[in-house]
Structure formats: C-alpha cells, structure tokens
Design an enzyme around this catalytic site. Structure first.
Site, PDB file in Angstrom:
ATOM      1  N   ASP A   1      48.123 -35.736  -4.214  1.00  0.00           N
ATOM      2  CA  ASP A   1      48.342 -34.760  -3.147  1.00  0.00           C
ATOM      3  C   ASP A   1      49.399 -33.761  -3.606  1.00  0.00           C
ATOM      4  O   ASP A   1      50.580 -34.067  -3.663  1.00  0.00           O
ATOM      5  CB  ASP A   1      48.808 -35.478  -1.880  1.00  0.00           C
ATOM      6  CG  ASP A   1      48.950 -34.553  -0.674  1.00  0.00           C
ATOM      7  OD1 ASP A   1      48.860 -33.319  -0.837  1.00  0.00           O
ATOM      8  OD2 ASP A   1      49.153 -35.059   0.444  1.00  0.00           O
TER       9      ASP A   1
ATOM     10  N   HIS B   1      44.967 -34.249  -1.054  1.00  0.00           N
ATOM     11  CA  HIS B   1      45.559 -34.354   0.277  1.00  0.00           C
ATOM     12  C   HIS B   1      44.601 -34.972   1.285  1.00  0.00           C
ATOM     13  O   HIS B   1      45.001 -35.755   2.150  1.00  0.00           O
ATOM     14  CB  HIS B   1      45.986 -32.958   0.743  1.00  0.00           C
ATOM     15  CG  HIS B   1      46.582 -32.944   2.113  1.00  0.00           C
ATOM     16  ND1 HIS B   1      47.760 -33.592   2.421  1.00  0.00           N
ATOM     17  CD2 HIS B   1      46.161 -32.357   3.274  1.00  0.00           C
ATOM     18  CE1 HIS B   1      48.052 -33.398   3.691  1.00  0.00           C
ATOM     19  NE2 HIS B   1      47.096 -32.672   4.237  1.00  0.00           N
TER      20      HIS B   1
ATOM     21  N   SER C   1      49.166 -35.194   7.613  1.00  0.00           N
ATOM     22  CA  SER C   1      49.317 -33.750   7.450  1.00  0.00           C
ATOM     23  C   SER C   1      50.074 -33.162   8.652  1.00  0.00           C
ATOM     24  O   SER C   1      51.177 -33.617   8.951  1.00  0.00           O
ATOM     25  CB  SER C   1      47.939 -33.106   7.262  1.00  0.00           C
ATOM     26  OG  SER C   1      48.041 -31.790   6.793  1.00  0.00           O
TER      27      SER C   1
END
Length: 395
Positions: A335, A368, A162
């Site tokens: 995701d 995610h 991320s």
C-alpha cells in the site's frame, strides 16, 4: 420536520440487511467544523443482524471515499455484492449472527444521506456547491447522533479502511468512552501532501469538464461524466500496486493482435481504467466527490484535537490520552497510498499513552485495495481481535 425513521427490506440481501433513513429535524442540527449548522439532515444506513437486549453487540462499519452504506448487501444501483461482503455476514469475521452491524452513508454523500444532491430548504433546489464544506469530524458527529438515537451507549467495535479508518480514529479521539474496540485499516492520522495532490488532480478534472457548470449541472440538465470518470481513473491507480498491475495486465493488448497506432484502448490496463471511470459515474455524484475528497484532505487528527480543545498545538498521542479502547491497527506491505509507516505513527502514539493496541502488517501485492479483497490474513486478524474483544466484553 420532526425525527422520523423508515425501514424496508433490501432486495438481494443475503445477510438479513435492513435499509433505513433517519431524519434529524431543525431541533437537532449538526454543528459543522466550518462553524455553520446543517439542518435538517438525513442519514441513510444499513443494519445487519440483531441488537441484543443490553445493546452491547453493536458494530459500526465506516466506509471509504467511494463506498456507501451497502457493506454486505446487494447494491441497489449496480446489483453487485456489498463492498465488504467478504468481511461482514453470517460466519464471517464480523459475524452478523453475533453482532448488530450498522453502516451509514457519510454526510456529504450521494446515496441517501444529506449531501450536495439534497434539496436545500432555503432555495428548494439541490445544494450543489452551496452545501457546506464538511470534515471527517462532521461525518463522525453525525454518526454519533444516529448511534445515540438508536439507544446505543457504547459501540462494541468501530471498523473501517482508508477514509473509513480515518473515521475510526476520529471516533476514538472524540468519543473514547463510546468505543470499546477499534479496527483502523490501511489509513493515516492525517492526509499526506501526496494524497492531497492526487485529490486535487481529480477535482480539477471534474471542474474542467464544461458540463460541470460551476457545480450547477442539475439546473442545466447536464453532467460532468467525463471529468468524474477521469478523476476516478486517476484515483483508482493509487488503490493498486505496481505488482498487481503487472500481474493482472502487464502490457497485454485488449482484443487485438497488434497496436493500432492510435488512441483507442490498445492495452488491457487502458480498457480497465476506462471501464472503472465510466461505471463509476452511474453511481456517484461529481459534487459529492469534491466535498468528500476535501474532507479527507483536511483530516489531521492531532491538529484537530488541539483546536477543538483550545490548544495552540498538540501531538497525536494527546488525541488518545486516557483511552480505554482496545485497538487493532492493520496495514499492507504494497500500500503506497497509506503506507505502513503511517500506521506505525498511529501505533507509536497509542503506545505513548499506554493504550491496548495490537498491530499487523500484512504481506500482500494487492495495494491499498487489499482491505476490500479476499485476504485470509486480514480475516484471521480481525476474527481473532473481535473474538478476544468479545470475551473481554462478556459477549
């Protein structure tokens, strides 16, 4: 103020964690992309394992938006296991019996590294909104200063997911000679309009809370807990997938047999989100959330690389041209915050400059946040990549 470093054993650390704070004095300012110097400043960080004699086994772990330096030790505020406890530790994919692991709290953070909660030497009050706007590049340059202070010329690996993945990419573009291998996971080379929009919703929720006090809540003995909780709730939805939400919660009711025909948390998903929101405010600062989300929004590796090199424009491939770093790029099928298409853009740019790159899209319904969870295929991928890189490095 001069350079200083202190360290102490972290309570509850099962992997030999050490907590540190490094102070950079006025003679070592951090020049920010916004054109101002941050000085003095501190970096709080954790280390795990032992640095070998030639300092060739150092792995830098970079954290996501709401993460911190406590990757593999008990968190001092919550008592919970570190956010990458599955990944980092003895015998784990990033093996602390073999590697010296460093994890820093980013500049702009709120757990020891200088950010809006720190004291502004010009006013002797917390910075608040007077803290300078930061970028992912600023975070990475601060990390590079610490790595240099530790006497490490080249990191064996930089890994993160991320926002952590953004930092990995920034390291490889800004300091290619100082990164032997890199693992950007569930990330992108620039923030999308959708993700900027989600961040703006969160920032507006914080700023709409009357207790925010234009960012000066400390002076008013108040805290925008409701606004920050709503920001966290909205963001947390994006970290999951529809399949994961259905599997975990569906339309199940929370501790009741029927709906109440009111606005209490009738559904389990409502109760879960409220819990996520109001536990988050106990460990994170509202202004830090504003600054860090803004840094992510500004991230555009191709444009940033062109600007820093005095070019009018450039491509993502240009940011990696000439790299000798070994890459492993990973994404997840469910995701939708940083979809696989954005990882493929990174891979295509690396292929365009004949970089050494491998890519895996992992089948998962966890969304995610899969990079933080128990995902055997991710563990196998990282173990294999790090093992191969170690053999190439002679470790």
């Amino acid at each position: 103020m001069t350079n200083a470093e202190t360290s102490f054993d972290a309570e509850g650390a099962a992997s030999g964690a050490q907590s540190h704070v490094h102070v950079f004095g006025p003679d070592q300012p951090l020049r920010l992309d916004g054109g101002v110097d941050l000085t003095p400043f501190e970096i709080a960080y954790q280390t795990y394992g032992e640095l070998n004699a030639d300092k060739s086994n150092a792995v830098l772990i970079t954290h996501a938006l709401t993460g911190d330096q406590h990757a593999a030790n008990a968190h001092p505020s919550t008592g919970k296991a570190g956010w990458w406890n599955h990944m980092v530790g003895p015998g784990r994919p990033i093996d602390t019996d073999k590697y010296f692991v460093i994890c820093q709290n980013v500049v702009g953070g709120c757990l020891g590294t200088t950010g809006p909660t720190a004291i502004n030497p010009a006013t002797n009050e917390p910075y608040g909104l007077n803290f300078p706007v930061i970028t992912i590049g600023d975070m990475v340059r601060a990390q590079a200063m610490l790595v240099e202070a530790l006497g490490i010329e080249q990191l064996f690996c930089v890994a993160g997911g991320s926002m952590g993945g953004m930092q990995v990419l920034e390291w490889c573009a800004s300091f290619p000679e100082r990164v032997f291998s890199a693992i950007p996971i569930a990330t992108a080379a620039r923030h999308s309009a959708q993700n900027i929009a989600f961040h703006e919703v969160g920032r507006q929720a914080i700023m709409a809370d009357p207790n925010w006090q234009s960012g000066n809540y400390n002076a008013h003995d108040s805290y925008p807990s409701k606004g920050l909780a709503v920001a966290r709730m909205a963001a947390h939805i994006t970290y999951l997938s529809e399949a994961a939400l259905h599997r975990k919660f569906g339309r199940n009711l929370q501790d009741r047999e029927s709906v109440t025909y009111g606005f209490e948390a009738d559904f389990q998903i409502e109760s879960y989100l409220r819990h996520q929101g109001f536990t988050f405010v106990d460990r994170f600062d509202a202004n830090a959330y504003l600054f860090i989300t803004r840094a992510m929004d500004y991230f555009d590796l191709a444009a940033d690389h062109a600007r820093r090199n005095g070019l009018e424009s450039g491509t993502l491939a240009d940011a990696f041209r000439g790299t000798t770093t070994r890459f492993c790029v990973a994404s997840f099928t469910s995701d939708w915050l940083y979809p696989t298409s954005e990882s493929r853009q990174i891979v295509h740019a690396l292929n365009a400059v004949a970089a050494n790159v491998s890519f895996v899209e992992i089948e998962s319904d966890k969304g995610h946040d899969a990079f933080l969870l128990d995902e055997p295929e991710l563990f196998a991928t990282i173990s294999g990549f790090i093992g191969a890189s170690a053999r190439a490095r002679g470790l």
